[in-house]
Motif scaffolding. Structure first.
Motif, PDB file in Angstrom:
ATOM      1  N   SER A 130     -18.389  25.339 -60.904  1.00 22.46           N
ATOM      2  CA  SER A 130     -19.788  25.664 -60.631  1.00 22.46           C
ATOM      3  C   SER A 130     -19.812  26.813 -59.643  1.00 22.46           C
ATOM      4  CB  SER A 130     -20.525  24.454 -60.055  1.00 22.46           C
ATOM      5  OG  SER A 130     -21.866  24.802 -59.744  1.00 22.46           O
ATOM      6  N   MET A 137     -24.081  28.999 -67.222  1.00 15.70           N
ATOM      7  CA  MET A 137     -24.926  27.837 -66.947  1.00 15.70           C
ATOM      8  C   MET A 137     -26.392  28.154 -67.237  1.00 15.70           C
ATOM      9  SD  MET A 137     -25.217  25.528 -63.453  1.00 15.70           S
ATOM     10  CE  MET A 137     -23.435  25.315 -63.355  1.00 15.70           C
ATOM     11  N   SER A 148     -22.247  19.395 -69.414  1.00 16.68           N
ATOM     12  CA  SER A 148     -22.035  18.755 -68.110  1.00 16.68           C
ATOM     13  C   SER A 148     -21.173  19.685 -67.277  1.00 16.68           C
ATOM     14  CB  SER A 148     -21.379  17.387 -68.262  1.00 16.68           C
ATOM     15  OG  SER A 148     -20.063  17.514 -68.770  1.00 16.68           O
ATOM     16  N   VAL A 149     -21.150  19.420 -65.972  1.00 16.07           N
ATOM     17  CA  VAL A 149     -20.449  20.304 -65.038  1.00 16.07           C
ATOM     18  C   VAL A 149     -19.551  19.475 -64.133  1.00 16.07           C
ATOM     19  CG1 VAL A 149     -20.718  22.075 -63.252  1.00 16.07           C
ATOM     20  CG2 VAL A 149     -22.468  21.829 -65.036  1.00 16.07           C
ATOM     21  N   ARG A 152     -20.989  20.484 -58.215  1.00 20.12           N
ATOM     22  CA  ARG A 152     -22.439  20.488 -57.970  1.00 20.12           C
ATOM     23  C   ARG A 152     -23.037  21.807 -58.449  1.00 20.12           C
ATOM     24  NH1 ARG A 152     -25.701  22.409 -53.951  1.00 20.12           N
ATOM     25  NH2 ARG A 152     -23.925  23.096 -52.690  1.00 20.12           N
ATOM     26  N   PRO A 153     -24.017  21.775 -59.378  1.00 18.28           N
ATOM     27  CA  PRO A 153     -24.624  23.008 -59.880  1.00 18.28           C
ATOM     28  C   PRO A 153     -25.301  23.807 -58.765  1.00 18.28           C
ATOM     29  CG  PRO A 153     -25.177  21.152 -61.295  1.00 18.28           C
ATOM     30  CD  PRO A 153     -24.548  20.576 -60.064  1.00 18.28           C
ATOM     31  N   PRO A 157     -29.978  21.114 -59.721  1.00 17.80           N
ATOM     32  CA  PRO A 157     -29.054  19.990 -59.931  1.00 17.80           C
ATOM     33  C   PRO A 157     -29.730  18.760 -60.523  1.00 17.80           C
ATOM     34  CG  PRO A 157     -29.495  20.323 -57.593  1.00 17.80           C
ATOM     35  CD  PRO A 157     -30.052  21.504 -58.301  1.00 17.80           C
ATOM     36  N   SER A 161     -26.552  17.330 -65.793  1.00 15.60           N
ATOM     37  CA  SER A 161     -25.591  16.238 -65.634  1.00 15.60           C
ATOM     38  C   SER A 161     -24.300  16.800 -65.041  1.00 15.60           C
ATOM     39  CB  SER A 161     -25.297  15.579 -66.987  1.00 15.60           C
ATOM     40  OG  SER A 161     -26.409  14.839 -67.445  1.00 15.60           O
ATOM     41  N   TYR A 162     -23.880  16.220 -63.918  1.00 16.70           N
ATOM     42  CA  TYR A 162     -22.654  16.726 -63.297  1.00 16.70           C
ATOM     43  C   TYR A 162     -21.896  15.621 -62.595  1.00 16.70           C
ATOM     44  CZ  TYR A 162     -24.955  16.836 -58.668  1.00 16.70           C
ATOM     45  OH  TYR A 162     -25.603  16.503 -57.492  1.00 16.70           O
ATOM     46  N   ASP A 164     -18.929  15.148 -59.385  1.00 15.98           N
ATOM     47  CA  ASP A 164     -18.368  15.894 -58.264  1.00 15.98           C
ATOM     48  C   ASP A 164     -17.842  14.913 -57.225  1.00 15.98           C
ATOM     49  OD1 ASP A 164     -17.661  18.110 -56.777  1.00 15.98           O
ATOM     50  OD2 ASP A 164     -19.684  18.606 -56.115  1.00 15.98           O
ATOM     51  N   ALA A 306     -16.985  13.651 -66.720  1.00 11.58           N
ATOM     52  CA  ALA A 306     -17.600  14.862 -67.280  1.00 11.58           C
ATOM     53  C   ALA A 306     -17.762  14.727 -68.788  1.00 11.58           C
ATOM     54  CB  ALA A 306     -16.756  16.085 -66.934  1.00 11.58           C
ATOM     55  N   ASN A 323     -25.989  12.392 -62.268  1.00 10.39           N
ATOM     56  CA  ASN A 323     -24.886  12.944 -61.483  1.00 10.39           C
ATOM     57  C   ASN A 323     -24.074  11.802 -60.893  1.00 10.39           C
ATOM     58  OD1 ASN A 323     -26.572  12.642 -58.834  1.00 10.39           O
ATOM     59  ND2 ASN A 323     -27.728  14.091 -60.086  1.00 10.39           N
TER      60      ASN A 323
END
Length: 339
Positions: A130, A137, A148-149, A152-153, A157, A161-162, A164, A306, A323
């Motif tokens: 990210s 993105m 998904s990431v 943290r975007p 956020p 969906s992420y 971390d 993820a 998240n």
């Protein structure tokens, strides 16, 4: 004679439609029925023609996995094989394959993501990074593509969906640990400043110093941009300051290995002269002399979650973004000592 769905249905004592739903991993089919049908498929040696089925349902049954740079560079970092192992476990359970990006530059990666999504080569995307102002993105968000990431975007956020770690909290813990050993001159050798993980760990570092009543000094912070091509000189400059650091926090274990090597060239011993802590707990870290203190960020679990998140979005376009925070653990080894 070729084995058909009807043959499988007869042996499993279900309808052909149920067999089709099991092949599609339909959520409304019970685990017991799925096991019975899959056992029948195995006994008969039946292998579904996924290519034909995917054409009908307009699914590729593949997930695009996007790295921050080319695969050649990425696989030099043990983080990526381990996170891919986690992704693969989850994807395999849902009978999905992986489509890895191969672009070497930011523009090439963006063009590849557009091509793989517009060309229906993948049903969703996992970003293994990210960063600030990432047009990949932005493109995925703007076009409603399931993704998904890992990290943290940088923007919205709540809409993404992420998965971390709590990088601010764990960096605070690392610095607090060094403070508890008596260190006050603590350096932070970070990653690229446009990556969110770097920013979060730097934030945690600064918060821990403030909490301990230690003034923050920019002179003790070395970014990837400052080190690029001048790594050895950057560490030399750091250690030749009027008050050189007695402890160093590095963004990654690989960075820690490099720093230790440069310190050896300067006849500076770890931990006798300077303590050092890394992140990611690579396998080699426990075998160094001295073994490297580091943070285990549960890389495998990051990959599993993820994949689960993007599959959730693929299977239900209306699924709310989620998240997940995966635990991280400080591992104390021999590279740190009390002053």
């Amino acid at each position: 004679m070729a084995i058909t769905i009807k043959d499988v249905a007869k042996l499993a004592e279900v309808s052909p439609a149920t067999v089709s739903r099991v092949i599609a991993d339909h959520p409304k089919i019970t685990p017991k029925t799925k096991r019975k049908v899959r056992q029948a498929m195995e006994v008969l040696g039946y292998y579904p023609n996924f290519q034909a089925r995917n054409l009908v349902v307009q699914k590729s049954k593949a997930i695009g996995v996007i790295m921050e740079n080319s695969t050649t560079l990425a696989f030099q970092n043990p983080f990526f094989p381990e996170v891919l192992r986690g992704i693969s476990v989850s994807a395999h359970q849902s009978q999905y394959g992986l489509y890895l990006s191969t672009g070497a530059t930011e523009q090439e990666i963006y063009e590849e993501v557009v091509a793989m999504t517009q060309g229906k080569r993948v049903d969703g995307i996992i970003l293994l990074y990210s960063k600030i102002d990432d047009k990949v993105m932005d493109y995925l968000l703007a076009n409603g593509i399931p993704f998904s990431v890992v990290g943290r975007p940088y923007t919205r956020p709540e809409a993404i969906s992420y998965v971390d770690n709590d990088n601010v909290a764990i960096a605070k813990q690392v610095v607090g640990y060094l403070v508890s050993l008596g260190h006050r001159d603590i350096s932070f050798v970070g990653g690229a400043s446009d990556f969110i993980v770097s920013a979060d760990r730097l934030s945690g570092y600064r918060q821990a110093l403030d909490q301990a009543g230690i003034p923050f000094s920019p002179d003790y912070v070395v970014t990837q941009e400052e080190m690029e091509g001048h790594e050895q000189q950057a560490i030399r400059n750091l250690m030749e300051r009027k008050n050189p650091p007695t402890a160093i926090v590095t963004h990654d274990d690989l960075v820690a290995y490099e720093v230790i090597s440069y310190l050896e060239d300067l006849d500076i011993a770890v931990p006798a002269d300077v303590s050092i802590v890394g992140f990611n707990n690579h396998t080699l870290s426990s075998h160094l002399k001295p073994p490297l203190s580091t943070v285990d960020i549960s890389i495998f679990d990051l990959g599993v979650e993820a994949a689960n998140l993007v599959l959730e979005k693929i299977n239900d376009g209306k699924a709310a973004p989620r998240n997940i925070i995966v635990p991280a653990t400080l591992i104390e080894r021999g590279s740190c000592q009390s002053l």
